[in-house]
Design a protein around this motif. Structure first.
Motif, PDB file in Angstrom:
ATOM      1  N   PRO B 169     -12.504 -36.488 -42.666  1.00 35.73           N
ATOM      2  CA  PRO B 169     -13.130 -35.430 -41.946  1.00 35.73           C
ATOM      3  C   PRO B 169     -13.766 -35.529 -40.577  1.00 35.73           C
ATOM      4  CG  PRO B 169     -14.342 -36.509 -43.668  1.00 35.73           C
ATOM      5  CD  PRO B 169     -13.084 -36.932 -43.710  1.00 35.73           C
ATOM      6  N   ALA B 170     -14.094 -36.773 -40.133  1.00 33.09           N
ATOM      7  CA  ALA B 170     -15.000 -36.955 -38.757  1.00 33.09           C
ATOM      8  C   ALA B 170     -14.208 -36.464 -37.746  1.00 33.09           C
ATOM      9  CB  ALA B 170     -15.337 -38.439 -38.880  1.00 33.09           C
ATOM     10  N   ILE B 171     -12.780 -36.764 -37.699  1.00 34.71           N
ATOM     11  CA  ILE B 171     -12.221 -36.346 -36.442  1.00 34.71           C
ATOM     12  C   ILE B 171     -11.768 -35.133 -36.396  1.00 34.71           C
ATOM     13  CG2 ILE B 171      -9.551 -36.608 -37.452  1.00 34.71           C
ATOM     14  CD1 ILE B 171      -9.508 -38.648 -34.903  1.00 34.71           C
ATOM     15  N   PHE B 172     -12.039 -34.479 -37.393  1.00 37.96           N
ATOM     16  CA  PHE B 172     -11.747 -33.047 -37.259  1.00 37.96           C
ATOM     17  C   PHE B 172     -13.099 -32.168 -37.069  1.00 37.96           C
ATOM     18  CE2 PHE B 172      -8.359 -34.288 -40.158  1.00 37.96           C
ATOM     19  CZ  PHE B 172      -7.464 -33.734 -39.636  1.00 37.96           C
ATOM     20  N   ALA B 173     -14.147 -33.156 -37.326  1.00 42.17           N
ATOM     21  CA  ALA B 173     -15.616 -32.374 -36.970  1.00 42.17           C
ATOM     22  C   ALA B 173     -15.817 -32.587 -35.283  1.00 42.17           C
ATOM     23  CB  ALA B 173     -16.485 -33.125 -37.603  1.00 42.17           C
ATOM     24  N   PHE B 174     -15.048 -33.493 -34.973  1.00 44.01           N
ATOM     25  CA  PHE B 174     -14.863 -34.210 -33.487  1.00 44.01           C
ATOM     26  C   PHE B 174     -14.102 -33.317 -32.580  1.00 44.01           C
ATOM     27  CE2 PHE B 174     -13.506 -37.842 -30.603  1.00 44.01           C
ATOM     28  CZ  PHE B 174     -14.625 -37.948 -29.904  1.00 44.01           C
ATOM     29  N   SER B 175     -13.113 -32.834 -32.887  1.00 47.11           N
ATOM     30  CA  SER B 175     -12.134 -32.059 -32.379  1.00 47.11           C
ATOM     31  C   SER B 175     -12.410 -30.439 -32.278  1.00 47.11           C
ATOM     32  CB  SER B 175     -10.935 -32.267 -33.068  1.00 47.11           C
ATOM     33  OG  SER B 175     -10.628 -33.563 -32.994  1.00 47.11           O
ATOM     34  N   ASP B 176     -12.026 -29.664 -31.012  1.00 41.94           N
ATOM     35  CA  ASP B 176     -12.023 -28.473 -30.789  1.00 41.94           C
ATOM     36  C   ASP B 176     -10.937 -27.592 -31.297  1.00 41.94           C
ATOM     37  OD1 ASP B 176     -14.422 -28.685 -28.863  1.00 41.94           O
ATOM     38  OD2 ASP B 176     -13.070 -30.086 -28.103  1.00 41.94           O
ATOM     39  N   VAL B 177      -9.651 -28.292 -31.380  1.00 42.04           N
ATOM     40  CA  VAL B 177      -8.362 -27.665 -31.883  1.00 42.04           C
ATOM     41  C   VAL B 177      -7.847 -28.557 -32.843  1.00 42.04           C
ATOM     42  CG1 VAL B 177      -6.216 -26.737 -31.139  1.00 42.04           C
ATOM     43  CG2 VAL B 177      -8.153 -26.531 -29.566  1.00 42.04           C
ATOM     44  N   VAL B 178      -7.398 -27.833 -33.929  1.00 41.56           N
ATOM     45  CA  VAL B 178      -6.501 -28.927 -35.081  1.00 41.56           C
ATOM     46  C   VAL B 178      -5.188 -28.293 -34.989  1.00 41.56           C
ATOM     47  CG1 VAL B 178      -6.376 -29.250 -37.536  1.00 41.56           C
ATOM     48  CG2 VAL B 178      -8.594 -29.149 -36.335  1.00 41.56           C
ATOM     49  N   VAL B 179      -4.275 -28.880 -34.628  1.00 39.97           N
ATOM     50  CA  VAL B 179      -2.884 -28.557 -34.781  1.00 39.97           C
ATOM     51  C   VAL B 179      -2.160 -28.962 -36.016  1.00 39.97           C
ATOM     52  CG1 VAL B 179      -0.560 -28.874 -33.877  1.00 39.97           C
ATOM     53  CG2 VAL B 179      -2.384 -28.398 -32.426  1.00 39.97           C
ATOM     54  N   ILE B 180      -1.820 -28.365 -36.866  1.00 37.24           N
ATOM     55  CA  ILE B 180      -1.147 -28.655 -38.131  1.00 37.24           C
ATOM     56  C   ILE B 180       0.458 -28.608 -37.693  1.00 37.24           C
ATOM     57  CG2 ILE B 180      -0.440 -28.273 -40.616  1.00 37.24           C
ATOM     58  CD1 ILE B 180      -3.605 -26.968 -40.586  1.00 37.24           C
ATOM     59  N   ASN B 181       1.201 -29.644 -37.589  1.00 33.38           N
ATOM     60  CA  ASN B 181       2.733 -29.667 -37.140  1.00 33.38           C
ATOM     61  C   ASN B 181       3.587 -29.798 -37.833  1.00 33.38           C
ATOM     62  OD1 ASN B 181       4.183 -29.605 -34.776  1.00 33.38           O
ATOM     63  ND2 ASN B 181       4.288 -31.724 -34.544  1.00 33.38           N
ATOM     64  N   LYS B 182       4.859 -29.761 -37.726  1.00 32.64           N
ATOM     65  CA  LYS B 182       6.046 -29.925 -38.692  1.00 32.64           C
ATOM     66  C   LYS B 182       6.285 -28.883 -39.767  1.00 32.64           C
ATOM     67  CE  LYS B 182       5.933 -34.837 -37.293  1.00 32.64           C
ATOM     68  NZ  LYS B 182       6.558 -36.326 -37.441  1.00 32.64           N
ATOM     69  N   VAL B 183       5.670 -27.776 -39.559  1.00 31.47           N
ATOM     70  CA  VAL B 183       5.754 -26.823 -40.468  1.00 31.47           C
ATOM     71  C   VAL B 183       7.166 -26.692 -41.109  1.00 31.47           C
ATOM     72  CG1 VAL B 183       3.375 -25.971 -40.090  1.00 31.47           C
ATOM     73  CG2 VAL B 183       5.441 -24.973 -38.992  1.00 31.47           C
ATOM     74  N   ASP B 184       8.255 -26.963 -40.210  1.00 34.65           N
ATOM     75  CA  ASP B 184       9.287 -26.757 -40.639  1.00 34.65           C
ATOM     76  C   ASP B 184       9.939 -27.637 -41.879  1.00 34.65           C
ATOM     77  OD1 ASP B 184       9.125 -28.516 -38.398  1.00 34.65           O
ATOM     78  OD2 ASP B 184      11.182 -29.252 -38.487  1.00 34.65           O
ATOM     79  N   LEU B 185       9.104 -28.719 -42.003  1.00 36.28           N
ATOM     80  CA  LEU B 185       9.273 -29.788 -43.328  1.00 36.28           C
ATOM     81  C   LEU B 185       8.265 -29.224 -44.197  1.00 36.28           C
ATOM     82  CD1 LEU B 185       9.606 -32.963 -40.942  1.00 36.28           C
ATOM     83  CD2 LEU B 185      11.474 -31.463 -41.836  1.00 36.28           C
ATOM     84  N   ALA B 186       7.541 -28.531 -44.222  1.00 33.19           N
ATOM     85  CA  ALA B 186       6.676 -28.215 -45.386  1.00 33.19           C
ATOM     86  C   ALA B 186       6.934 -28.184 -47.000  1.00 33.19           C
ATOM     87  CB  ALA B 186       5.786 -26.770 -45.025  1.00 33.19           C
ATOM     88  N   ASP B 187       8.238 -27.149 -46.715  1.00 34.87           N
ATOM     89  CA  ASP B 187       8.855 -27.254 -48.094  1.00 34.87           C
ATOM     90  C   ASP B 187       9.360 -28.420 -48.626  1.00 34.87           C
ATOM     91  OD1 ASP B 187       8.405 -24.341 -48.238  1.00 34.87           O
ATOM     92  OD2 ASP B 187      10.144 -23.537 -47.600  1.00 34.87           O
ATOM     93  N   ALA B 188      10.028 -29.169 -47.952  1.00 37.83           N
ATOM     94  CA  ALA B 188      10.444 -30.559 -48.435  1.00 37.83           C
ATOM     95  C   ALA B 188       9.346 -31.281 -48.979  1.00 37.83           C
ATOM     96  CB  ALA B 188      11.289 -30.939 -47.196  1.00 37.83           C
ATOM     97  N   MET B 189       8.133 -31.221 -47.926  1.00 37.86           N
ATOM     98  CA  MET B 189       7.108 -32.030 -48.319  1.00 37.86           C
ATOM     99  C   MET B 189       6.127 -31.676 -49.558  1.00 37.86           C
ATOM    100  SD  MET B 189       7.693 -34.676 -46.375  1.00 37.86           S
ATOM    101  CE  MET B 189       6.190 -35.442 -46.992  1.00 37.86           C
TER     102      MET B 189
END
Ligand SMILES: Nc1nc2c(ncn2[C@@H]2O[C@H](COP(=O)(O)OP(=O)(O)OP(=O)(O)O)[C@@H](O)[C@H]2O)c(=O)[nH]1
Ligand SMILES: [Mg+2]
Ligand SMILES: [Zn+2]
Ligand SMILES: [Zn+2]
Ligand SMILES: [Zn+2]
Lengths: 124, 229
Positions: B169-189
């Motif tokens: 959680p700390a790094i997310f609290a520390f950041s201004d923008v959160v990128v959730i990447n590789k959503v093309d692989l979401a189903d496979a994962m």
């Protein structure tokens, strides 16, 4: 993971102070770790053991204190984080203002402070 | 103050035990340097963005995409690549025809403001609009070492699992923008990007969350907007 480099800076600072006062021995050091730092006490102790070996601080007693973090919100709130225990998520860090529910910013708790050093110095 | 007879501890003169008040913050030296870096960037009218995140989450590719987009808009960019070893990311940035600097941290698990300061010294600051800084892939350590950038972006991808935000959680609290990447692989994962987004918003209500497929360039415009580009 960087406890070793932080601890070596602490050891340097202790040594500098000790030399300035012509200390013969360091008996104890109190260190405060802010709630929001990523420094772990166990790794800090281990690093100290390695770094202090064979020096005048070898036998020093390390005392660690956790200091509370502080958050601030546009609504005027300044203080502790809201309690973040919940069954589904366990304990975590949540920057939600306990007063208005808005997003808060961290304003304190990022420190790693050498509070005090107990040392043996010449009695002049 | 308790005095000790030094013969007890093996010294030959009278000594005493004192407690010296220090109140010295070891992490403040880095913070001061970070502030100086930001002042230097401001002097030159440059905006800097710091990319943090898990190893292999797509930080370099995302910065490459942003560079291409900004170059298309006539903006001048530079990139600083921080890695424990090697210059792979540095070469990838250079291939886009922008000024780039490599920082090999050696054993350090994160960049610090001092390393960035030296990289900035080597960049043509008078001729730049934006500087991108890619930190070492690590969701823990960078939190203790701000670099002086204007905004921090943390990049995670669905391939790291659905518990990344809750575990770090700390790094997310520390950041201004959160990128959730590789959503093309979401189903496979079998990972739901929206649940990651929900966790991120819960930890940091101020953060902007961008869902991305950097490979195909999806979400880059949203990220640019979140960064005010
Ligand atoms: N499928 C897919 N692959 C991606 C995406 N973004 C990045 N990748 C791939 O993921 C791999 C790692 O990407 P990088 O950009 O090197 O990641 P990084 O975070 O810079 O990695 P480190 O610097 O080593 O921590 C590369 O093979 C990319 O092509 C994406 O959105 N979808
Ligand atoms: Mg990279
Ligand atoms: Zn570290
Ligand atoms: Zn509030
Ligand atoms: Zn230097």
């Amino acid at each position: 993971m960087h406890e070793f480099s932080v601890m070596s800076q602490i050891v340097d600072a202790i040594m500098e102070e000790a030399n300035k006062r012509e200390a013969k021995k360091i008996e104890g050091v109190t260190i405060e770790l802010g709630e929001f730092t990523m420094l772990g006490e166990e790794q800090m102790r281990f690093s100290f053991e390695v770094l202090a070996k064979g020096t005048m601080m070898e036998d020093a007693v390390l005392v660690f204190r956790r200091t509370d973090g502080e958050i601030e919100c546009a609504c005027g709130y300044r203080g502790a984080m809201s309690s973040s225990e919940d069954a589904a998520h366990g304990s975590t860090l949540i920057l939600e203002c306990p007063q208005c529910g808005g997003g808060a910013n961290i304003v304190g708790g990022r420190e790693c402070v050498i509070r005090d050093i107990k040392m043996v110095v010449p009695d002049v | 103050m308790d005095k000790v007879l030094i013969s007890q501890v093996g010294f030959s003169t009278m000594h005493k035990v004192v407690t010296v008040d220090m109140m010295k913050d070891i992490l403040s030296a880095n913070r001061k340097l970070a502030d100086q870096n930001q002042a230097l960037l401001d002097e030159h009218g440059i905006r800097a963005f710091d990319f943090l995140g898990a190893i292999g989450s797509g930080k370099t590719l995302i910065i490459e995409r942003l560079i291409d987009k900004l170059k298309g808009d006539g903006k001048r960019c530079a990139a600083i690549a921080g890695d424990v070893a090697g210059d792979d990311d540095y070469r990838r940035f250079s291939a886009h025809g922008v000024a780039a600097e490599n920082i090999s941290t050696g054993k350090e698990c994160h960049l610090d403001a001092h390393m960035v300061d030296h990289a900035l010294e080597r960049l043509p600051l008078d001729d730049l609009d934006y500087v991108f800084v890619e930190n070492v892939g690590n969701l823990v350590c960078p939190v203790d070492f701000p670099l002086g950038s204007h905004k921090r972006v943390v990049v995670i991808s669905v391939t790291e699992g659905d518990d990344m935000v809750r575990k770090h959680p700390a790094i997310f609290a520390f950041s201004d923008v959160v990128v959730i990447n590789k959503v093309d692989l979401a189903d496979a994962m079998e990972v739901d990007p929206d649940s990651l987004a929900t966790d991120a918003r819960r930890t940091n209500p101020n953060a902007k969350v961008v869902i991305m497929n950097a490979r195909q360039g999806r979400g880059i415009d949203d990220l640019a907007e979140a960064l005010g580009l």
